[in-house]
Design a protein around this motif. Structure first.
Motif, PDB file in Angstrom:
ATOM      1  N   ASP A 112      -7.230  16.682 -12.599  1.00  0.00           N
ATOM      2  CA  ASP A 112      -7.204  15.915 -11.350  1.00  0.00           C
ATOM      3  C   ASP A 112      -5.844  15.965 -10.654  1.00  0.00           C
ATOM      4  O   ASP A 112      -5.742  15.669  -9.463  1.00  0.00           O
ATOM      5  CB  ASP A 112      -7.558  14.440 -11.623  1.00  0.00           C
ATOM      6  CG  ASP A 112      -9.050  14.235 -11.819  1.00  0.00           C
ATOM      7  OD1 ASP A 112      -9.821  15.137 -11.460  1.00  0.00           O
ATOM      8  OD2 ASP A 112      -9.434  13.169 -12.345  1.00  0.00           O
ATOM      9  N   ALA A 169       1.103   3.709  -6.323  1.00  0.00           N
ATOM     10  CA  ALA A 169       1.050   5.062  -6.863  1.00  0.00           C
ATOM     11  C   ALA A 169      -0.263   5.736  -6.487  1.00  0.00           C
ATOM     12  O   ALA A 169      -1.287   5.074  -6.292  1.00  0.00           O
ATOM     13  CB  ALA A 169       1.185   4.999  -8.384  1.00  0.00           C
ATOM     14  N   ASP A 170      -0.207   7.052  -6.386  1.00  0.00           N
ATOM     15  CA  ASP A 170      -1.434   7.810  -6.130  1.00  0.00           C
ATOM     16  C   ASP A 170      -2.291   7.892  -7.393  1.00  0.00           C
ATOM     17  O   ASP A 170      -3.514   8.000  -7.311  1.00  0.00           O
ATOM     18  CB  ASP A 170      -1.093   9.235  -5.671  1.00  0.00           C
ATOM     19  CG  ASP A 170      -0.399   9.264  -4.323  1.00  0.00           C
ATOM     20  OD1 ASP A 170      -0.522   8.270  -3.572  1.00  0.00           O
ATOM     21  OD2 ASP A 170       0.273  10.269  -4.022  1.00  0.00           O
ATOM     22  N   TYR A 171      -1.633   7.863  -8.558  1.00  0.00           N
ATOM     23  CA  TYR A 171      -2.331   7.983  -9.839  1.00  0.00           C
ATOM     24  C   TYR A 171      -1.848   6.882 -10.790  1.00  0.00           C
ATOM     25  O   TYR A 171      -0.668   6.844 -11.155  1.00  0.00           O
ATOM     26  CB  TYR A 171      -2.074   9.354 -10.479  1.00  0.00           C
ATOM     27  CG  TYR A 171      -2.502  10.518  -9.615  1.00  0.00           C
ATOM     28  CD1 TYR A 171      -3.795  11.023  -9.688  1.00  0.00           C
ATOM     29  CD2 TYR A 171      -1.609  11.111  -8.714  1.00  0.00           C
ATOM     30  CE1 TYR A 171      -4.195  12.089  -8.896  1.00  0.00           C
ATOM     31  CE2 TYR A 171      -2.005  12.170  -7.917  1.00  0.00           C
ATOM     32  CZ  TYR A 171      -3.294  12.663  -8.011  1.00  0.00           C
ATOM     33  OH  TYR A 171      -3.694  13.710  -7.220  1.00  0.00           O
ATOM     34  N   ASP A 172      -2.740   5.993 -11.181  1.00  0.00           N
ATOM     35  CA  ASP A 172      -2.446   4.957 -12.172  1.00  0.00           C
ATOM     36  C   ASP A 172      -3.069   5.392 -13.492  1.00  0.00           C
ATOM     37  O   ASP A 172      -4.296   5.393 -13.645  1.00  0.00           O
ATOM     38  CB  ASP A 172      -3.020   3.600 -11.738  1.00  0.00           C
ATOM     39  CG  ASP A 172      -2.285   3.037 -10.530  1.00  0.00           C
ATOM     40  OD1 ASP A 172      -2.948   2.773  -9.514  1.00  0.00           O
ATOM     41  OD2 ASP A 172      -1.058   2.882 -10.611  1.00  0.00           O
ATOM     42  N   SER A 225       8.029  12.119 -10.166  1.00  0.00           N
ATOM     43  CA  SER A 225       6.911  12.241  -9.228  1.00  0.00           C
ATOM     44  C   SER A 225       7.156  11.421  -7.967  1.00  0.00           C
ATOM     45  O   SER A 225       6.270  11.307  -7.120  1.00  0.00           O
ATOM     46  CB  SER A 225       5.608  11.773  -9.888  1.00  0.00           C
ATOM     47  OG  SER A 225       5.621  10.360 -10.098  1.00  0.00           O
ATOM     48  N   LYS A 281       4.603   8.728  -7.438  1.00  0.00           N
ATOM     49  CA  LYS A 281       3.188   9.071  -7.235  1.00  0.00           C
ATOM     50  C   LYS A 281       2.350   8.797  -8.478  1.00  0.00           C
ATOM     51  O   LYS A 281       1.141   8.588  -8.391  1.00  0.00           O
ATOM     52  CB  LYS A 281       3.054  10.539  -6.837  1.00  0.00           C
ATOM     53  CG  LYS A 281       3.608  10.865  -5.452  1.00  0.00           C
ATOM     54  CD  LYS A 281       3.461  12.345  -5.147  1.00  0.00           C
ATOM     55  CE  LYS A 281       4.049  12.682  -3.777  1.00  0.00           C
ATOM     56  NZ  LYS A 281       3.967  14.143  -3.497  1.00  0.00           N
ATOM     57  N   ILE A 282       3.003   8.824  -9.657  1.00  0.00           N
ATOM     58  CA  ILE A 282       2.294   8.567 -10.910  1.00  0.00           C
ATOM     59  C   ILE A 282       2.899   7.353 -11.609  1.00  0.00           C
ATOM     60  O   ILE A 282       4.113   7.292 -11.819  1.00  0.00           O
ATOM     61  CB  ILE A 282       2.359   9.767 -11.878  1.00  0.00           C
ATOM     62  CG1 ILE A 282       1.818  11.034 -11.217  1.00  0.00           C
ATOM     63  CG2 ILE A 282       1.579   9.462 -13.157  1.00  0.00           C
ATOM     64  CD1 ILE A 282       1.947  12.270 -12.095  1.00  0.00           C
ATOM     65  N   SER A 334       0.830  -1.199   0.000  1.00  0.00           N
ATOM     66  CA  SER A 334       0.000   0.000   0.000  1.00  0.00           C
ATOM     67  C   SER A 334       0.862   1.245   0.000  1.00  0.00           C
ATOM     68  O   SER A 334       0.593   2.218  -0.688  1.00  0.00           O
ATOM     69  CB  SER A 334      -0.926  -0.008   1.218  1.00  0.00           C
ATOM     70  OG  SER A 334      -1.650   1.197   1.314  1.00  0.00           O
ATOM     71  N   LYS A 384       7.373   8.710 -13.571  1.00  0.00           N
ATOM     72  CA  LYS A 384       7.476   7.956 -12.319  1.00  0.00           C
ATOM     73  C   LYS A 384       8.628   8.471 -11.458  1.00  0.00           C
ATOM     74  O   LYS A 384       8.465   8.690 -10.246  1.00  0.00           O
ATOM     75  CB  LYS A 384       7.672   6.473 -12.614  1.00  0.00           C
ATOM     76  CG  LYS A 384       7.727   5.609 -11.359  1.00  0.00           C
ATOM     77  CD  LYS A 384       7.815   4.123 -11.699  1.00  0.00           C
ATOM     78  CE  LYS A 384       7.822   3.274 -10.439  1.00  0.00           C
ATOM     79  NZ  LYS A 384       7.863   1.825 -10.746  1.00  0.00           N
TER      80      LYS A 384
END
Length: 331
Positions: A251, A27-30, A58, A61-62, A23, A55
């Motif tokens: 977003d 990533a926060d954004y896939d 970020s 995060k992405i 967890s 990747k």
């Protein structure tokens, strides 16, 4: 019994720790990047570069997953998916916007766009280009991130092309696209639309006399095995736009928007270098394979296309004329 309880407790703790670690690393954004290109093509290599850059910059995060080889549909389908927020990134050429706005065809009119530098200025700096991008953004739900070079179309044949006169009667395979058909027709060839998968055999059996494609495609498809002449006709330059869904971009927080934008700019530079370097190497490669490379005078080719330019102007009226006027001032 005590052992079993201890084992169970240890096992459960391990599973919980593993789940927590997974967890923490998620990533926060896939995000998804769809394209027509296959995994061996330059476009895919550049998209891989983009995904890694996003990747890394970020801090994980992405995550961008690539969907090559038209897995998600053709370019038109994928652009609609961007509009609907069902897809995050895709590629498209500037001229492809003509499916929404007919005046965008100017980007693929033979001999109108001579270089990628010209193409960028036409799209990013003219009033025509800015208005086109505004409409694409506001009406089609897509934001332009960057512009890359994607090759220039050349002509291979079973006889030498030293001048426009040598095009007369040449059965030239072209995709079923208006500008490619027009190139063949107006320079005196016999345009022969045909599925791409059929081209090699048609060249091999002389069902057609030639074809036109960017050099990397000619090399990848091994057309040089069945065509011993290559004319540098430079008739249509292809750009490649990195596009993001407006919904996706909105977003993202501002810092991650910058990460995506910067990564797309770097990927476009890499993308362009792949094609520029490839084209330089491809000519030498073809010559080593026994292909004769010619450089016909292109002024008569361009002059022959004037009637098609007139068709474009008639179809697009003032907006088309304004585009031509602005393009003529680009240096």
């Amino acid at each position: 019994m005590k052992f079993n309880k201890l084992f169970l407790a240890t096992f459960c703790a391990g599973v919980a720790a593993s789940a927590f670690a997974t967890s923490a690393l998620a990533a926060d954004y896939d995000l998804k990047f769809g394209m027509n290109a296959g995994t061996s093509q330059n476009e895919y290599k550049a998209a891989e570069f983009f995904a890694k850059e996003v990747k890394d910059k970020s801090a994980g995060k992405i995550e961008v997953k690539l969907f090559p080889s038209s897995q998600l549909g053709d370019d038109r389908t994928m652009m609609k998916q961007l509009k609907d927020g069902a897809l995050d990134f895709t590629f498209a050429e500037s001229a492809r916007f003509q499916i929404f706005y007919p005046e965008a065809e100017i980007f693929a009119l033979p001999y109108v766009v001579p270089s990628i530098e010209f193409s960028k200025k036409a799209l990013l700096e003219t009033n025509f280009g800015k208005e086109l991008l505004r409409k694409v953004h506001d009406e089609q739900g897509m934001t332009l991130l960057s512009v890359a070079y994607n090759g220039t179309r050349q002509t291979s044949s079973n006889r030498p092309i030293n001048s426009i006169a040598d095009m007369k009667g040449l059965k030239l395979r072209v995709p079923n696209a208006a500008t490619n058909l027009a190139f063949a027709k107006y320079v005196g060839a016999a345009p022969t639309p045909m599925a791409f998968s059929e081209v090699y055999l048609a060249l091999q059996t002389n069902s057609v006399d030639g074809q036109e494609n960017p050099l990397p495609t000619i090399r990848a498809q091994k057309f040089y095995e069945v065509q011993k002449y290559l004319a540098i006709t430079n008739h249509i330059l292809n750009d490649q736009l990195y596009l993001v869904s407006n919904e996706t971009f909105a977003d993202l927080p501002a810092d991650l928007q910058k990460v995506v934008k910067d990564a797309a700019e770097k990927a476009a530079e890499y993308h362009s270098k792949l094609f520029h370097d490839g084209e330089a190497n491809d000519i030498a490669f073809f010559e080593k394979q026994g292909v004769t490379v010619t450089h016909p005078d292109l002024a008569p080719f361009k002059a022959a296309l004037k009637p098609y330019y007139d068709e474009y102007l008639k179809k697009n009226g003032k907006v088309g004329q304004d585009a031509f006027d602005e393009f003529s001032k680009i240096k």
